[in-house]
Write a protein that holds these residues in place. Structure first.
Motif, short mmCIF file in Angstrom:
data_model
loop_
_atom_site.label_atom_id
_atom_site.label_comp_id
_atom_site.label_asym_id
_atom_site.label_seq_id
_atom_site.Cartn_x
_atom_site.Cartn_y
_atom_site.Cartn_z
N HIS A 221 -82.93 -26.15 12.19
CA HIS A 221 -82.50 -26.31 10.80
C HIS A 221 -81.53 -27.48 10.68
CE1 HIS A 221 -83.51 -22.06 9.24
NE2 HIS A 221 -84.28 -22.38 10.25
N ARG A 222 -80.63 -27.57 11.65
CA ARG A 222 -79.59 -28.61 11.62
C ARG A 222 -80.23 -30.00 11.60
NH1 ARG A 222 -77.19 -27.27 16.01
NH2 ARG A 222 -75.91 -25.79 14.89
N ALA A 223 -81.15 -30.23 12.54
CA ALA A 223 -81.77 -31.56 12.63
C ALA A 223 -82.52 -31.89 11.34
CB ALA A 223 -82.70 -31.62 13.84
N LEU A 224 -83.31 -30.94 10.85
CA LEU A 224 -84.10 -31.21 9.64
C LEU A 224 -83.21 -31.42 8.43
CD1 LEU A 224 -86.90 -28.51 10.09
CD2 LEU A 224 -87.10 -30.96 10.47
N ASP A 225 -82.23 -30.54 8.26
CA ASP A 225 -81.42 -30.59 7.04
C ASP A 225 -80.46 -31.78 7.04
OD1 ASP A 225 -82.75 -28.33 6.31
OD2 ASP A 225 -81.12 -26.94 6.78
N MET A 226 -79.90 -32.12 8.22
CA MET A 226 -78.97 -33.25 8.25
C MET A 226 -79.71 -34.57 8.04
SD MET A 226 -76.09 -32.20 11.09
CE MET A 226 -74.86 -33.38 10.56
N VAL A 227 -80.92 -34.69 8.59
CA VAL A 227 -81.70 -35.92 8.38
C VAL A 227 -82.11 -36.02 6.91
CG1 VAL A 227 -83.87 -37.09 8.91
CG2 VAL A 227 -82.46 -36.18 10.75
N ALA A 228 -82.50 -34.88 6.32
CA ALA A 228 -82.88 -34.90 4.90
C ALA A 228 -81.68 -35.32 4.05
CB ALA A 228 -83.38 -33.51 4.47
N ALA A 229 -80.49 -34.79 4.39
CA ALA A 229 -79.29 -35.16 3.62
C ALA A 229 -78.95 -36.63 3.81
CB ALA A 229 -78.11 -34.28 4.06
N MET A 230 -79.12 -37.11 5.05
CA MET A 230 -78.85 -38.53 5.36
C MET A 230 -79.76 -39.44 4.53
SD MET A 230 -79.32 -40.30 9.09
CE MET A 230 -81.11 -40.21 9.13
N ASP A 231 -81.05 -39.09 4.50
CA ASP A 231 -82.01 -39.92 3.75
C ASP A 231 -81.68 -39.88 2.25
OD1 ASP A 231 -83.20 -40.47 6.11
OD2 ASP A 231 -84.98 -39.24 5.79
N LYS A 232 -81.28 -38.69 1.77
CA LYS A 232 -80.99 -38.55 0.33
C LYS A 232 -79.79 -39.41 -0.08
CE LYS A 232 -79.94 -34.87 -2.93
NZ LYS A 232 -79.20 -33.61 -2.95
N GLU A 233 -78.86 -39.61 0.83
CA GLU A 233 -77.66 -40.38 0.50
C GLU A 233 -77.92 -41.87 0.44
OE1 GLU A 233 -74.85 -39.25 -0.50
OE2 GLU A 233 -75.09 -37.12 -0.05
N GLY A 234 -79.09 -42.31 0.90
CA GLY A 234 -79.43 -43.73 0.79
C GLY A 234 -78.97 -44.59 1.96
N PHE A 235 -78.81 -43.97 3.13
CA PHE A 235 -78.54 -44.78 4.33
C PHE A 235 -79.85 -45.42 4.80
CE2 PHE A 235 -75.08 -41.61 4.46
CZ PHE A 235 -74.00 -42.46 4.59
N GLY A 236 -79.75 -46.51 5.55
CA GLY A 236 -80.95 -47.22 6.00
C GLY A 236 -81.55 -46.60 7.26
#
Lengths: 274, 248
Positions: A221-236
């Protein structure tokens, strides 16, 4: 981008230089000034005389600000807290390098002896779309908080304190976890990345908890949710320049990015319909 | 509603997961999520890139047959062998186009994401030495390689003479022109620079990263890139020296 209202600040005397026995540095500072989020910004030039080489960079800015306040001007806004290099609050870019020229050093632990008299220092905030500038050198890094809130934790019963060593952790795992946990979340990785990517930060958080038994139940869950949050924030996206690693004040290794990729791929394959 | 007889009695649902349920949108959600994510895009770039490197190794091995004999007979036999594959060759070529297309598509996607993530530039730009010329110019060298591949396909794959009696002759007459040789050297140079970052970077993206073998991974990637570059560059250079005078 042009220089505005040059100011010469005097009296930045070092403690040892009070009697004039030790000559301090003469510096030209080009500091980014921006009134508010989204407002246009420009560089402002200030000259500092007799700057003690024993000062930290932030103390040098304190001296600049005292001079500006005495003149009735708006002091330069910058973030700081512990000034011991462990809280992750401070951070801006000096002459194109996040946290300045010294390797594995936060800007609060960077001392003026790292600079030569007569130097011009261009001081800018971290620049990334996900880190909007709030004022002068202060950027909004709450995107990191939201990524951590998405999964950078372990859920535990917060009852009485557990017995020490109740959960045995092999030394190698503890070392790997601690190496990743050394990340202070300052954002220098994002600032240094030509792509504005946060993968070293997220990689450090995911790798840290993946190395510990307490982190296993929420690992996928951690890997999936943190990457999803990272992408949502607009990091490259990471291109493996690894400027982040070279700029990290805590020496977080690039292997954490590779581990993040592995964790995310494994979690995706196992997640099914989730 | 409850009195109406259901067209699907409850027992019909207990037949186990059929094809219909396997293709339910929910069970495929992870695929969409993976390939839409920043890391999924990098995985696609890495896997397609490494498969294309595999093709380059085979392509260079075949081309080296040009040096096997003066008459070009062995190269001709190799070309005929490929053409004799018939539908298999078509399938392989479609696969290559697919790999190349995916690689370019996701390159454009990540380029767009990365431009959006870093819209403002620093007044002073100073690398800490981790970024290299190769890593910083990946989109540019990639675009040069794309243009070069189009020219290369027009020169050989789309030229009917290539299926004729003397494919080695077509190579020699094409590369004997200094302009063509220059185009090939620029194309191969861009490819070499691209690969010098790409191979080790793709392996890192796929998770092959450990302090013990990271220096080896980086040197192997660079070494393979240089070997492929020297191999491919040898043809236009040899053409200018050995074939240039006689055929032009």
């Amino acid at each position: 981008m042009s220089a505005a209202s040059p100011t010469a600040v005097q009296g930045a005397a070092s403690p040892t230089g009070a009697a004039g026995t030790k000559q301090g540095l003469k510096l030209v500072l080009k500091v980014w000034r921006q009134g508010a989020r989204g407002a246009p910004g420009q560089f402002e030039t200030h000259e500092l005389q007799n700057v003690s080489t024993d000062m930290s960079f932030l103390e040098m800015l304190d001296v600049l600000n005292e001079g500006l306040i005495r003149e009735g001007k708006d002091p330069v806004a910058f973030e700081h807290d512990c000034r011991e290099g462990i809280c992750g609050s401070c951070g801006f870019v000096i002459n194109g390098q996040a946290h300045g020229p010294q390797k594995e050093t936060t800007v609060c632990q960077l001392h003026m002896r790292s600079f030569r008299s007569g130097e011009t220092l261009v001081i800018e905030p971290f620049r990334a779309t996900a880190f909007p500038i709030l004022k002068d050198l202060v950027v909004d890094r709450s995107a990191f908080d939201r990524i951590v809130a998405a999964g950078g934790y372990v859920s535990v019963n917060t009852g009485s304190a557990p017995d020490a060593n109740a959960i045995l952790i092999p030394k190698d795992n503890a070392e790997r976890a601690f190496d990743a946990a050394a990340c202070i979340g300052c954002g220098a990785c994002v600032a240094a990345c030509p792509n504005g990517s946060a993968m070293l930060f997220v990689g450090a958080k995911v790798s840290h908890l993946a190395a510990l038994p307490q982190g296993q139940s929420e690992r996928d869950h951690r890997a999936l949710d943190m990457v999803a949050a990272m992408d949502k924030e607009g990091f490259g996206d990471c291109s493996n320049h690894l400027e982040c690693v070279a700029s990290c004040p805590k020496g977080i290794a690039g292997t954490n990015i590779a581990q993040l990729n592995r964790e995310f791929a494994k979690a995706s394959l196992r997640s099914g319909s989730r | 509603m409850s009195s109406v007889t259901s067209p699907n009695p409850p027992g019909a649902l207990r037949k186990g997961p059929g094809i219909a349920s396997a293709l339910r949108p929910t069970s495929m959600r992870w695929i969409l999520r993976f390939f839409g994510s920043s890391i999924g895009k990098k995985y696609v770039m890495a896997v397609t890139g490494l498969l294309l490197v595999g093709f380059l190794v085979a392509h260079l091995a075949g081309n080296l047959l040009l040096y096997a004999d003066e008459s070009g007979g062995k190269f001709k036999a190799y070309a005929e062998g490929l053409h004799d594959l018939g539908p298999l060759l078509w399938a392989a070529e479609l696969g290559l186009i697919g790999l190349f297309g995916l690689h370019v598509f996701y390159a454009l996607q990540t380029l767009r994401d990365n431009r959006a993530a870093r819209q403002s530039r620093y007044a002073v730009s100073a690398s800490r030495g981790a970024k290299t010329l190769a890593s910083a110019t990946m989109p540019i060298t990639g675009a040069i390689v794309l243009l070069f591949v189009i020219v290369h396909l027009v020169h050989f794959r789309l030229d009917d003479a290539f299926k004729g009696d003397d494919p080695a002759g077509l190579v020699k007459s094409t590369l004997a022109s200094p302009l063509a040789a220059a185009i090939y050297l620029v194309g191969v140079g861009a490819l070499t620079l691209h690969l010098s970052h790409a191979i080790q970077s793709a392996l890192q993206t796929l998770g092959a990263s450990h302090p013990n073998f990271n220096p080896v991974r980086e040197k192997l990637g660079l070494g393979l890139a240089v070997l492929l570059g020297l191999g491919f560059a040898s043809f236009p250079v040899y053409a200018l020296i050995a074939w240039g005078g006689g055929n032009s």
